[in-house]
Scaffold this motif. Structure first.
Motif, mmCIF file in Angstrom:
data_model
loop_
_atom_site.group_PDB
_atom_site.id
_atom_site.type_symbol
_atom_site.label_atom_id
_atom_site.label_comp_id
_atom_site.label_asym_id
_atom_site.label_seq_id
_atom_site.Cartn_x
_atom_site.Cartn_y
_atom_site.Cartn_z
ATOM 1 N N ARG A 1 -65.054 -59.117 -75.792
ATOM 2 C CA ARG A 1 -63.791 -59.647 -76.306
ATOM 3 C C ARG A 1 -63.778 -61.161 -76.104
ATOM 4 N N VAL A 2 -63.304 -61.857 -77.146
ATOM 5 C CA VAL A 2 -63.096 -63.301 -77.035
ATOM 6 C C VAL A 2 -61.863 -63.542 -76.177
ATOM 7 N N LEU A 3 -61.971 -64.492 -75.253
ATOM 8 C CA LEU A 3 -60.814 -64.933 -74.476
ATOM 9 C C LEU A 3 -60.418 -66.320 -74.972
ATOM 10 N N ALA A 4 -59.207 -66.438 -75.510
ATOM 11 C CA ALA A 4 -58.712 -67.752 -75.957
ATOM 12 C C ALA A 4 -57.673 -68.219 -74.938
ATOM 13 N N GLY A 5 -56.385 -67.956 -75.199
ATOM 14 C CA GLY A 5 -55.350 -68.320 -74.220
ATOM 15 C C GLY A 5 -55.164 -67.268 -73.149
ATOM 16 N N GLY A 6 -55.620 -66.061 -73.419
ATOM 17 C CA GLY A 6 -55.539 -64.973 -72.433
ATOM 18 C C GLY A 6 -54.157 -64.362 -72.280
ATOM 19 N N GLN A 7 -53.175 -64.829 -73.055
ATOM 20 C CA GLN A 7 -51.791 -64.386 -72.837
ATOM 21 C C GLN A 7 -51.550 -62.945 -73.273
ATOM 22 N N SER A 8 -52.370 -62.449 -74.156
ATOM 23 C CA SER A 8 -52.291 -61.032 -74.534
ATOM 24 C C SER A 8 -53.465 -60.261 -73.951
ATOM 25 N N LEU A 9 -54.652 -60.842 -74.029
ATOM 26 C CA LEU A 9 -55.851 -60.112 -73.587
ATOM 27 C C LEU A 9 -55.773 -59.743 -72.104
ATOM 28 N N VAL A 10 -55.369 -60.685 -71.264
ATOM 29 C CA VAL A 10 -55.376 -60.428 -69.817
ATOM 30 C C VAL A 10 -54.345 -59.350 -69.465
ATOM 31 N N GLY B 1 -51.370 -69.989 -74.748
ATOM 32 C CA GLY B 1 -51.652 -69.188 -75.945
ATOM 33 C C GLY B 1 -52.066 -70.072 -77.108
ATOM 34 N N THR B 2 -52.990 -69.577 -77.917
ATOM 35 C CA THR B 2 -53.491 -70.359 -79.048
ATOM 36 C C THR B 2 -52.925 -69.834 -80.364
ATOM 37 N N VAL B 3 -52.876 -70.712 -81.345
ATOM 38 C CA VAL B 3 -52.433 -70.307 -82.683
ATOM 39 C C VAL B 3 -53.395 -69.255 -83.240
ATOM 40 N N MET C 1 -66.050 -64.043 -84.844
ATOM 41 C CA MET C 1 -64.857 -64.644 -84.243
ATOM 42 C C MET C 1 -64.215 -65.605 -85.241
ATOM 43 N N VAL C 2 -62.953 -65.882 -85.007
ATOM 44 C CA VAL C 2 -62.255 -66.864 -85.841
ATOM 45 C C VAL C 2 -62.495 -68.231 -85.226
ATOM 46 N N VAL C 3 -62.978 -69.171 -86.030
ATOM 47 C CA VAL C 3 -63.204 -70.513 -85.486
ATOM 48 C C VAL C 3 -62.045 -71.463 -85.810
ATOM 49 N N VAL D 1 -42.111 -68.629 -80.529
ATOM 50 C CA VAL D 1 -43.006 -67.700 -79.824
ATOM 51 C C VAL D 1 -42.712 -67.785 -78.322
ATOM 52 N N ALA D 2 -42.354 -66.688 -77.700
ATOM 53 C CA ALA D 2 -42.267 -66.582 -76.233
ATOM 54 C C ALA D 2 -41.524 -67.779 -75.616
ATOM 55 N N HIS D 3 -42.088 -68.307 -74.536
ATOM 56 C CA HIS D 3 -41.519 -69.451 -73.818
ATOM 57 C C HIS D 3 -42.609 -70.509 -73.683
ATOM 58 N N ASP E 1 -38.276 -63.232 -76.689
ATOM 59 C CA ASP E 1 -38.910 -61.940 -76.978
ATOM 60 C C ASP E 1 -39.623 -62.000 -78.326
ATOM 61 N N LEU E 2 -40.534 -61.056 -78.521
ATOM 62 C CA LEU E 2 -41.079 -60.882 -79.871
ATOM 63 C C LEU E 2 -39.934 -60.529 -80.806
ATOM 64 N N PRO E 3 -39.963 -61.039 -82.030
ATOM 65 C CA PRO E 3 -38.858 -60.713 -82.941
ATOM 66 C C PRO E 3 -38.807 -59.226 -83.300
ATOM 67 N N ARG F 1 -53.750 -74.977 -78.677
ATOM 68 C CA ARG F 1 -52.631 -74.236 -78.071
ATOM 69 C C ARG F 1 -51.429 -74.193 -79.012
ATOM 70 N N GLN F 2 -50.656 -73.149 -78.850
ATOM 71 C CA GLN F 2 -49.437 -73.037 -79.659
ATOM 72 C C GLN F 2 -48.508 -74.225 -79.393
ATOM 73 N N ARG F 3 -48.451 -74.665 -78.154
ATOM 74 C CA ARG F 3 -47.566 -75.780 -77.792
ATOM 75 C C ARG F 3 -48.066 -77.097 -78.418
ATOM 76 N N SER G 1 -45.395 -57.889 -85.153
ATOM 77 C CA SER G 1 -44.105 -58.561 -84.952
ATOM 78 C C SER G 1 -44.256 -60.062 -84.733
ATOM 79 N N ALA G 2 -45.466 -60.552 -84.587
ATOM 80 C CA ALA G 2 -45.672 -61.947 -84.182
ATOM 81 C C ALA G 2 -45.292 -62.935 -85.280
ATOM 82 N N GLU G 3 -44.833 -64.099 -84.842
ATOM 83 C CA GLU G 3 -44.352 -65.117 -85.774
ATOM 84 C C GLU G 3 -45.479 -65.794 -86.557
ATOM 85 N N LEU G 4 -46.556 -66.194 -85.842
ATOM 86 C CA LEU G 4 -47.544 -67.077 -86.475
ATOM 87 C C LEU G 4 -48.349 -66.417 -87.599
HETATM 88 C C1 LIG Z 1 -44.428 -63.131 -71.688
HETATM 89 C C2 LIG Z 1 -45.060 -63.192 -73.050
HETATM 90 C C3 LIG Z 1 -44.239 -63.255 -74.180
HETATM 91 C C4 LIG Z 1 -44.812 -63.304 -75.450
HETATM 92 N N1 LIG Z 1 -43.983 -63.395 -76.535
HETATM 93 C C5 LIG Z 1 -44.520 -63.538 -77.763
HETATM 94 C C6 LIG Z 1 -43.683 -63.740 -78.912
HETATM 95 O O1 LIG Z 1 -42.452 -63.825 -78.826
HETATM 96 N N2 LIG Z 1 -44.294 -63.854 -80.127
HETATM 97 C C7 LIG Z 1 -45.667 -63.803 -80.259
HETATM 98 O O2 LIG Z 1 -46.165 -63.904 -81.379
HETATM 99 N N3 LIG Z 1 -46.467 -63.632 -79.205
HETATM 100 C C8 LIG Z 1 -45.933 -63.512 -77.959
HETATM 101 N N4 LIG Z 1 -46.768 -63.376 -76.882
HETATM 102 C C9 LIG Z 1 -48.231 -63.377 -77.108
HETATM 103 C C10 LIG Z 1 -48.761 -64.802 -77.128
HETATM 104 O O3 LIG Z 1 -48.314 -65.507 -78.270
HETATM 105 C C11 LIG Z 1 -50.286 -64.846 -77.116
HETATM 106 O O4 LIG Z 1 -50.605 -66.145 -76.803
HETATM 107 C C12 LIG Z 1 -50.988 -64.478 -78.399
HETATM 108 O O5 LIG Z 1 -50.637 -63.183 -78.849
HETATM 109 C C13 LIG Z 1 -52.503 -64.422 -78.202
HETATM 110 O O6 LIG Z 1 -52.999 -65.706 -78.090
HETATM 111 P P1 LIG Z 1 -54.021 -66.051 -76.957
HETATM 112 O O7 LIG Z 1 -54.620 -67.370 -77.318
HETATM 113 O O8 LIG Z 1 -53.349 -65.964 -75.637
HETATM 114 O O9 LIG Z 1 -55.121 -64.916 -77.159
HETATM 115 P P2 LIG Z 1 -55.853 -63.986 -76.110
HETATM 116 O O10 LIG Z 1 -54.875 -63.285 -75.249
HETATM 117 O O11 LIG Z 1 -56.934 -64.747 -75.437
HETATM 118 O O12 LIG Z 1 -56.530 -62.948 -77.137
HETATM 119 C C14 LIG Z 1 -55.745 -61.999 -77.810
HETATM 120 C C15 LIG Z 1 -56.669 -61.115 -78.660
HETATM 121 O O13 LIG Z 1 -57.199 -61.865 -79.745
HETATM 122 C C16 LIG Z 1 -58.622 -61.953 -79.646
HETATM 123 N N5 LIG Z 1 -58.982 -63.331 -79.965
HETATM 124 C C17 LIG Z 1 -58.431 -64.460 -79.489
HETATM 125 N N6 LIG Z 1 -58.980 -65.536 -80.062
HETATM 126 C C18 LIG Z 1 -59.918 -65.061 -80.924
HETATM 127 C C19 LIG Z 1 -60.824 -65.694 -81.817
HETATM 128 N N7 LIG Z 1 -60.894 -67.024 -81.938
HETATM 129 N N8 LIG Z 1 -61.634 -64.907 -82.569
HETATM 130 C C20 LIG Z 1 -61.586 -63.554 -82.457
HETATM 131 N N9 LIG Z 1 -60.736 -62.904 -81.620
HETATM 132 C C21 LIG Z 1 -59.919 -63.659 -80.866
HETATM 133 C C22 LIG Z 1 -58.963 -61.591 -78.214
HETATM 134 O O14 LIG Z 1 -60.264 -61.048 -78.099
HETATM 135 C C23 LIG Z 1 -57.877 -60.588 -77.894
HETATM 136 O O15 LIG Z 1 -58.234 -59.323 -78.411
HETATM 137 C C24 LIG Z 1 -46.229 -63.302 -75.589
HETATM 138 C C25 LIG Z 1 -47.052 -63.246 -74.462
HETATM 139 C C26 LIG Z 1 -46.476 -63.200 -73.198
HETATM 140 C C27 LIG Z 1 -47.385 -63.164 -71.986
#
Ligand SMILES: Cc1cc2nc3c(=O)[nH]c(=O)nc-3n(C[C@H](O)[C@H](O)[C@H](O)COP(=O)(O)OP(=O)(O)OC[C@H]3O[C@@H](n4cnc5c(N)ncnc54)[C@H](O)[C@@H]3O)c2cc1C
Length: 299
Positions: A29-38, A114-116, A170-172, A105-107, A196-198, A81-83, A126-129
């Protein structure tokens, strides 16, 4: 809970990251921002054998304009990053919908990591982006060791948390065509709590011709189906309109043909209702912004 044991890889070159994906396929699995994966790994909903951290790969943090005339496309690399996107002057000037959707998106601490592209690759329905990218007619740039390809956002999202990515890809970056002429956009959503997610969200891009009529329109929804979706029936009904009242009428068909996923946050019927209301609101605001650029709220 803690994740199952995994191997961590921190490649320093894109080719190295692609080699790892080619070697391990579905086990990586690719780790980008880790906000969902972790979070998913901690809950053991996913247990990759190898985590490929792309954050040290040079060149993936690109954010800027490029194209034949030097300014036709806005590119955001996989570690932007999204920010960063939300606060970028270039995004504000050339793809304000991305900034407006991203800010919802989130806070801020989540968006700071988190990355775009991570949000796009994760494909939460449900995600915005992802919805914003659809409305912007965006492109997803995909690489594997063997090839590179460009996928229209329309074709990228295939289901809940599913995309057309193969395990070794992977998405570049994501590319967004720069808006020209009189164009306005808007992203509106309903959430249970701030951050929250919408439950449902609507993205609209509206172009207006010299005659004051809608000449170009794209509408996309999140939370209204198993994946982010465009609503061509609304787009067709809005083309040529010059009166915001027409948008409410057109939005009446926004939920036709959609299959919302019911949850404790909203039944399917509630999500369909929101799809209609939010589509009308997004269209009115986008039109107002196209015709009088200082307009920022629902007309
Ligand atoms: C408390 C909390 C609230 C949140 N609220 C919202 C919200 O309101 N709206 C919203 O949209 N999201 C929300 N999120 C999710 C957040 O936006 C994440 O940042 C986003 O979903 C994933 O981005 P990431 O960079 O963290 O990806 P990661 O967590 O690193 O990866 C997510 C998944 O995508 C894959 N991936 C990542 N980058 C690539 C790549 N370049 N190529 C191929 N695969 C890839 C990973 O392997 C993994 O399966 C929330 C997260 C948290 C922790």
């Amino acid at each position: 809970m803690k994740p199952a044991p995994f191997e961590y890889a921190g490649p320093r070159e894109l080719d190295e990251a692609l080699d790892l994906l080619a070697e391990h396929g579905d086990d990586a699995r690719v780790l980008a921002g880790g906000q969902s994966l972790v979070r998913l790994m901690n809950a053991r909903q996913v247990s990759p054998a190898v985590v490929v951290d792309i954050n040290r790969v040079p060149g993936l943090d690109t954010l800027g304009l490029f194209g034949d005339n030097g300014s036709s496309t806005l590119r955001l690399g996989a570690t932007v990053r999204q920010r960063t996107s939300e606060l970028s002057d270039e995004v504000a000037a050339h793809a304000p919908l991305l900034a407006e959707a991203g800010a919802q998106v989130a806070h801020a601490p989540v968006r700071a990591r988190g990355t775009v592209v991570g949000s796009v690759a994760f494909a939460d329905p449900s995600a915005e982006l992802p919805a914003a990218l659809l409305a912007l007619d965006g492109l997803v740039k995909v690489r594997s060791r063997a090839a590179e390809r460009t996928v229209a956002a329309d074709d990228f999202f295939t289901g809940p948390f599913r995309t057309s990515l193969a395990p070794d890809e992977m998405v570049v970056a994501v590319d967004v065509p720069v808006a020209t002429g009189r164009t306005g956009s808007a992203f509106v959503e309903l959430t249970r709590r701030h951050g929250d997610l919408p439950v449902c969200g609507a993205a609209a891009v509206v172009g207006v011709g010299d005659d004051g009529r809608v000449s170009h329109v794209r509408v996309a929804l999140c939370g209204a189906d198993e994946r982010p979706v465009r609503v061509p029936a609304v787009e067709a009904a809005v083309l040529g309109a010059d009166d915001p009242a027409a948008f409410t009428e057109a939005a009446a068909v926004a939920a036709d043909g959609t299959s919302p996923i019911p949850s404790c946050h909203g039944s399917a019927d509630f999500r369909r209702h929101l799809a209609r209301v939010l589509t009308a609101r997004a269209l009115r605001t986008a039109f107002a912004r196209a015709t009088s650029p200082k307009e920022t709220t629902d007309a």
